[in-house]
Enzyme design. Structure first.
Site, PDB file in Angstrom:
ATOM      1  CG  HIS A 161      -2.008  -0.913   1.285  1.00 48.44           C
ATOM      2  ND1 HIS A 161      -2.185  -1.831   2.308  1.00 48.44           N
ATOM      3  CD2 HIS A 161      -3.053  -1.107   0.437  1.00 48.44           C
ATOM      4  CE1 HIS A 161      -3.281  -2.545   2.076  1.00 48.44           C
ATOM      5  NE2 HIS A 161      -3.822  -2.126   0.946  1.00 48.44           N
TER       6      HIS A 161
ATOM      7  CB  CYS B  29      -1.559  -0.978   8.781  1.00 53.45           C
ATOM      8  SG  CYS B  29      -0.505  -0.705   7.360  1.00 53.45           S
TER       9      CYS B  29
END
Length: 283
Positions: free
Chosen positions: A181, A275
């Site tokens: 990501h 996250c």
């Protein structure tokens, strides 16, 4: 951990103002089942020590609460081994909350727990993106929204996000194939400063970031240990992995207050502090 007020205010205009309300999930059922990123490949054989992961996650939550954040917890589900990474299942852009469209089969059902929570708390949200889009690829920078074009977030979903946010500039950043990501390689930590792992980006995209920010470069080793995936919680305070000593010294030298937390068990699955937090509200 407290609950969220019904009809709660949703607000996130940046990545670094005071964190007020956030969603987490305990790593009660965390494990590496099918390999879906490079970090997991490395740790596949020794997997996750759940009691240690729970202890580290609790210490992280205590740091957030000690610094004024209201932390709400989603129900951990035994069939969802990646659920601790709540950032990916949704993202807040200014006063809109979006529920993600997950790319990996093992993670698709995670959105059900967050939708149940939002409905229960009368928090409105948008969903239904074509392709896939995950919150780890979405970084808010005032009226500019940086979005990673990764294996988890498709071009068609990025175009749809721009359509839904006509007042903002959605700026795609193409990521190297092995990067999970955007927030694994880029994170804004103040109005002027951002962390970046340069090899993850094309030359053109890196130039865009250099034109906008004073960039602190992280090394390959620091990136492997999720160096860019710190969590800014306001007033220059940054939660960072205690093992990334060089990076933490640099952050301190730039005037940030580093709150070191050992997250070594959680990062085995390819994510760290950002996250593990779905931001609902920043001041």
């Amino acid at each position: 951990m407290n609950g969220v007020a019904v009809g709660h205010k949703i607000q996130c205009k940046s990545e670094y103002t005071t964190l007020k309300n956030v969603l987490v999930v305990k790593p009660s059922f965390m494990r590496i089942t099918e390999i879906i990123n490079e970090t997991q490949k490395h740790y596949e054989n020794n997997n996750i020590n759940i009691p240690l992961a729970l202890q580290q996650h609790e210490a992280f939550v205590e740091v957030l609460e000690a610094n004024g954040a209201n932390v709400s917890e989603l129900q951990a589900v035994s069939s969802l081994p990646e659920q601790v990474f709540t950032r990916d299942i949704g993202f807040t852009i200014h006063d809109e909350l979006f529920v993600a469209t997950m790319n990996e089969q093992v993670r698709k059902s995670e959105v059900n727990t967050v939708k149940a929570f939002l409905q229960e708390n009368e928090i409105s949200y948008q969903e239904g993106f074509p392709g896939s889009i995950e919150g780890g690829d979405v970084v808010v920078d005032g009226s500019t929204i940086w979005v990673g074009n990764s294996g988890r977030t498709s071009q068609v979903a990025i175009q749809e996000l721009q359509k839904r946010l006509p007042a903002y500039t959605v700026e795609p950043l193409s990521l190297r194939q092995d990067i999970l990501h955007l927030d694994c390689v880029f994170n804004i930590i103040s109005e002027e400063v951002a962390l970046v792992y340069p090899p993850a980006f094309t030359k053109d995209d890196l130039r865009k970031l250099e034109a906008r920010f004073q960039l602190i470069h992280v090394t390959e080793e620091e990136q492997f240990y999720m160096g860019p995936n710190v969590l800014s919680i306001g007033d220059g305070k940054i939660v960072s992995l205690s093992q990334n000593k060089r990076l933490n010294r640099i952050l301190s030298a730039h005037g940030f207050r580093v709150l070191s937390v050992d997250f070594s068990e959680i990062i085995k699955s390819g994510g760290s502090f950002r996250c593990c937090t779905l931001t609902l509200e920043r001041s």
